[in-house]
Write a protein that holds these residues in place. Structure first.
Motif, PDB file in Angstrom:
ATOM      1  N   VAL A  40      -1.969  10.346   0.941  1.00 54.12           N
ATOM      2  CA  VAL A  40      -2.168   9.260   2.090  1.00 54.12           C
ATOM      3  C   VAL A  40      -3.529   8.671   1.654  1.00 54.12           C
ATOM      4  N   SER A  41      -3.488   7.518   1.728  1.00 58.50           N
ATOM      5  CA  SER A  41      -4.982   6.978   1.706  1.00 58.50           C
ATOM      6  C   SER A  41      -5.738   6.969   3.219  1.00 58.50           C
ATOM      7  N   THR A  42      -7.095   7.288   3.100  1.00 64.42           N
ATOM      8  CA  THR A  42      -7.795   7.206   4.220  1.00 64.42           C
ATOM      9  C   THR A  42      -8.828   6.059   4.355  1.00 64.42           C
ATOM     10  N   SER A  43      -8.405   5.071   3.560  1.00 62.96           N
ATOM     11  CA  SER A  43      -9.359   3.919   3.598  1.00 62.96           C
ATOM     12  C   SER A  43      -9.167   2.941   4.641  1.00 62.96           C
ATOM     13  N   GLY A  44      -8.070   3.181   5.561  1.00 62.01           N
ATOM     14  CA  GLY A  44      -7.895   2.570   6.654  1.00 62.01           C
ATOM     15  C   GLY A  44      -6.829   1.318   6.791  1.00 62.01           C
ATOM     16  N   ALA A  45      -6.605   0.637   7.526  1.00 61.18           N
ATOM     17  CA  ALA A  45      -5.535  -0.610   7.389  1.00 61.18           C
ATOM     18  C   ALA A  45      -5.666  -1.669   6.500  1.00 61.18           C
ATOM     19  N   THR A  46      -5.059  -2.200   6.011  1.00 65.15           N
ATOM     20  CA  THR A  46      -4.956  -3.136   4.940  1.00 65.15           C
ATOM     21  C   THR A  46      -5.668  -4.395   5.430  1.00 65.15           C
ATOM     22  N   THR A  47      -6.259  -4.973   4.405  1.00 66.47           N
ATOM     23  CA  THR A  47      -7.134  -6.357   4.478  1.00 66.47           C
ATOM     24  C   THR A  47      -6.104  -7.144   5.378  1.00 66.47           C
ATOM     25  N   HIS A 116       7.162   7.848   3.313  1.00 63.16           N
ATOM     26  CA  HIS A 116       6.866   7.064   2.056  1.00 63.16           C
ATOM     27  C   HIS A 116       7.973   7.558   1.058  1.00 63.16           C
ATOM     28  N   SER A 117       8.147   8.863   0.894  1.00 65.12           N
ATOM     29  CA  SER A 117       9.056   9.449  -0.173  1.00 65.12           C
ATOM     30  C   SER A 117      10.207   9.041   0.136  1.00 65.12           C
ATOM     31  N   ARG A 118      10.878   8.389   1.403  1.00 68.78           N
ATOM     32  CA  ARG A 118      12.138   8.214   1.909  1.00 68.78           C
ATOM     33  C   ARG A 118      12.520   6.646   1.766  1.00 68.78           C
ATOM     34  N   GLY A 119      11.370   6.037   1.210  1.00 69.81           N
ATOM     35  CA  GLY A 119      11.619   4.672   0.901  1.00 69.81           C
ATOM     36  C   GLY A 119      10.773   3.630   1.763  1.00 69.81           C
ATOM     37  N   TYR A 120       9.967   4.163   2.894  1.00 74.32           N
ATOM     38  CA  TYR A 120       9.014   3.271   3.817  1.00 74.32           C
ATOM     39  C   TYR A 120       7.839   2.938   3.074  1.00 74.32           C
ATOM     40  N   LYS A 121       7.238   1.556   3.358  1.00 74.00           N
ATOM     41  CA  LYS A 121       6.138   1.001   2.861  1.00 74.00           C
ATOM     42  C   LYS A 121       5.014   1.168   3.543  1.00 74.00           C
ATOM     43  N   THR A 122       3.746   0.974   3.190  1.00 79.49           N
ATOM     44  CA  THR A 122       2.822   0.812   4.164  1.00 79.49           C
ATOM     45  C   THR A 122       2.726  -0.157   5.271  1.00 79.49           C
ATOM     46  N   SER A 123       3.629  -1.374   4.940  1.00 78.32           N
ATOM     47  CA  SER A 123       3.641  -2.159   6.075  1.00 78.32           C
ATOM     48  C   SER A 123       4.755  -1.785   7.144  1.00 78.32           C
ATOM     49  N   GLU A 124       5.372  -0.563   6.758  1.00 77.20           N
ATOM     50  CA  GLU A 124       6.190  -0.361   7.872  1.00 77.20           C
ATOM     51  C   GLU A 124       5.910   0.966   8.765  1.00 77.20           C
ATOM     52  N   LEU A 125       4.732   1.365   8.595  1.00 73.23           N
ATOM     53  CA  LEU A 125       3.911   2.839   9.065  1.00 73.23           C
ATOM     54  C   LEU A 125       2.535   2.394   9.627  1.00 73.23           C
ATOM     55  N   TYR A 126       2.170   2.848  10.928  1.00 75.59           N
ATOM     56  CA  TYR A 126       0.958   2.286  11.575  1.00 75.59           C
ATOM     57  C   TYR A 126       0.645   3.476  12.286  1.00 75.59           C
ATOM     58  N   ALA A 127      -0.875   3.561  12.282  1.00 69.80           N
ATOM     59  CA  ALA A 127      -1.492   4.540  13.055  1.00 69.80           C
ATOM     60  C   ALA A 127      -2.950   3.918  13.301  1.00 69.80           C
TER      61      ALA A 127
END
Length: 332
Positions: A40-47, A116-127
């Motif tokens: 899992v990327s630790t670079s933060g939220a997307t641009t 993610h392994s069950r089909g979720y995208k980064t645009s559907e997971l938030y923290a």
């Protein structure tokens, strides 16, 4: 495994530091809980998400937390990235952060990897990271106006950004009680930050599933032993459990009593995950004869009774259970 009744442990509620016998469990949990950290990327939220937050009045809340590696997570890759699944919002505990790989600060790495392994995208997971992510500052963290409103506004922001009619929320430790108030809404009070304030209208209709992991909904026995001597164990906005007299509890934290004043407001489906071997909550998870991690009016629960499910692995090793609760409304 029982939490030692020391002020140090009491004041470091739900944070990621244990001493004495707790160190043995901690070393095992570090190895188990951080297995999939690198994925899992630790670079933060997307641009794209960062730009949207700035343009829509959320910049002052600092949801991105660029000061931390793994300070936030989520967002669309571009405007054409369509959100098709119900977004999941993750709320961490005291001294933790959004995602990471260090024991006590693994955040939601394992859960995000599994989703993610069950089909979720980064645009559907938030923290996001609501606190300082510093264990040395953990005794000073409480259900402050700043923390409650940051969680509240993050939920509102994700819902608006994704265009979803409902979201799912998974919270851990102190994040459970913060998120419950953020959803409950109504008035609150923080003497250190202007006194009374209004959280807003209830968000119940905006939440499909709420999962509370290893929360202290009735307070902590260790805070009773130490007394309300730190903000974390405070009797106003902390986790002080009160005292038992003639079969009744008196003096419980005003904040916790407010959360207990009604039930069923956390969402359409409400689940708890906890362990009686939780080395931070201690005392078999019991406060005055009741499991403190249970959510009043809950739909169901998953309870563990031994190793390796302690305070952190109740989060880090239960991604499949979390997924089942959120997606299927079942308890695997």
């Amino acid at each position: 495994m029982r939490l030692r009744p020391s002020l140090y442990l009491a004041s470091t509620l739900l944070l990621g530091i244990t001493t004495g016998c707790g160190e043995d469990i901690a070393s095992h949990e570090e190895a188990l809980g951080a297995v999939e950290a690198a994925a899992v990327s630790t670079s933060g939220a997307t641009t794209h998400f960062r730009s949207w937050l700035s343009s829509n009045g959320y910049g002052s809340y600092d949801f991105v937390r660029a000061d931390l590696s793994g300070g936030s997570y989520g967002g669309k890759a571009s405007a054409s990235d369509k959100v098709t699944k119900q977004p999941v919002i993750f709320i961490h505990g005291n001294s933790d952060k959004a995602v990471g790989s260090i024991f006590g600060q693994t955040g939601w790495t394992s859960s995000i990897e599994y989703f993610h392994s069950r089909g979720y995208k980064t645009s559907e997971l938030y923290a996001t990271t609501w606190g300082p992510a510093n264990a040395l500052q953990s005794p000073n963290q409480y259900h402050s106006k700043q923390h409650v409103m940051k969680v509240r506004k993050f939920i509102e922001a994700v819902k608006a950004y994704t265009g979803a009619s409902k979201v799912d929320i998974i919270a851990h430790s102190m994040g459970v009680t913060l998120a419950r108030k953020a959803i409950m809404g109504g008035t609150a009070h923080d003497a250190a930050d202007g006194g009374s304030y209004n959280v807003g209208a209830p968000l119940t209709s905006s939440v499909d599933t709420f999962v509370g992991i290893a929360g202290a909904n009735l307070g902590l026995t260790s805070c009773y032993l130490s007394g309300p001597t730190t903000p974390t164990c405070g009797s106003t906005n902390g986790l002080y459990p009160g005292y038992l007299s003639w079969g009744s509890v008196y003096g419980r934290s005003s904040y916790l009593n407010d959360l207990r004043s009604k039930s069923g407001y956390e969402g359409a489906f409400r689940y708890s995950i906890y362990s009686t071997a939780d080395e931070i909550i201690g005392y078999d998870g019991i406060v005055y004869g009741e499991y403190t991690s249970r959510i009043p009016g809950q739909t169901g629960e998953k309870r563990y009774t031994g190793y390796p499910y302690g305070h952190f692995n109740s989060k880090d090793l239960t991604a499949e259970v979390q997924y089942g609760m959120v997606v299927n409304h079942t308890i695997p």
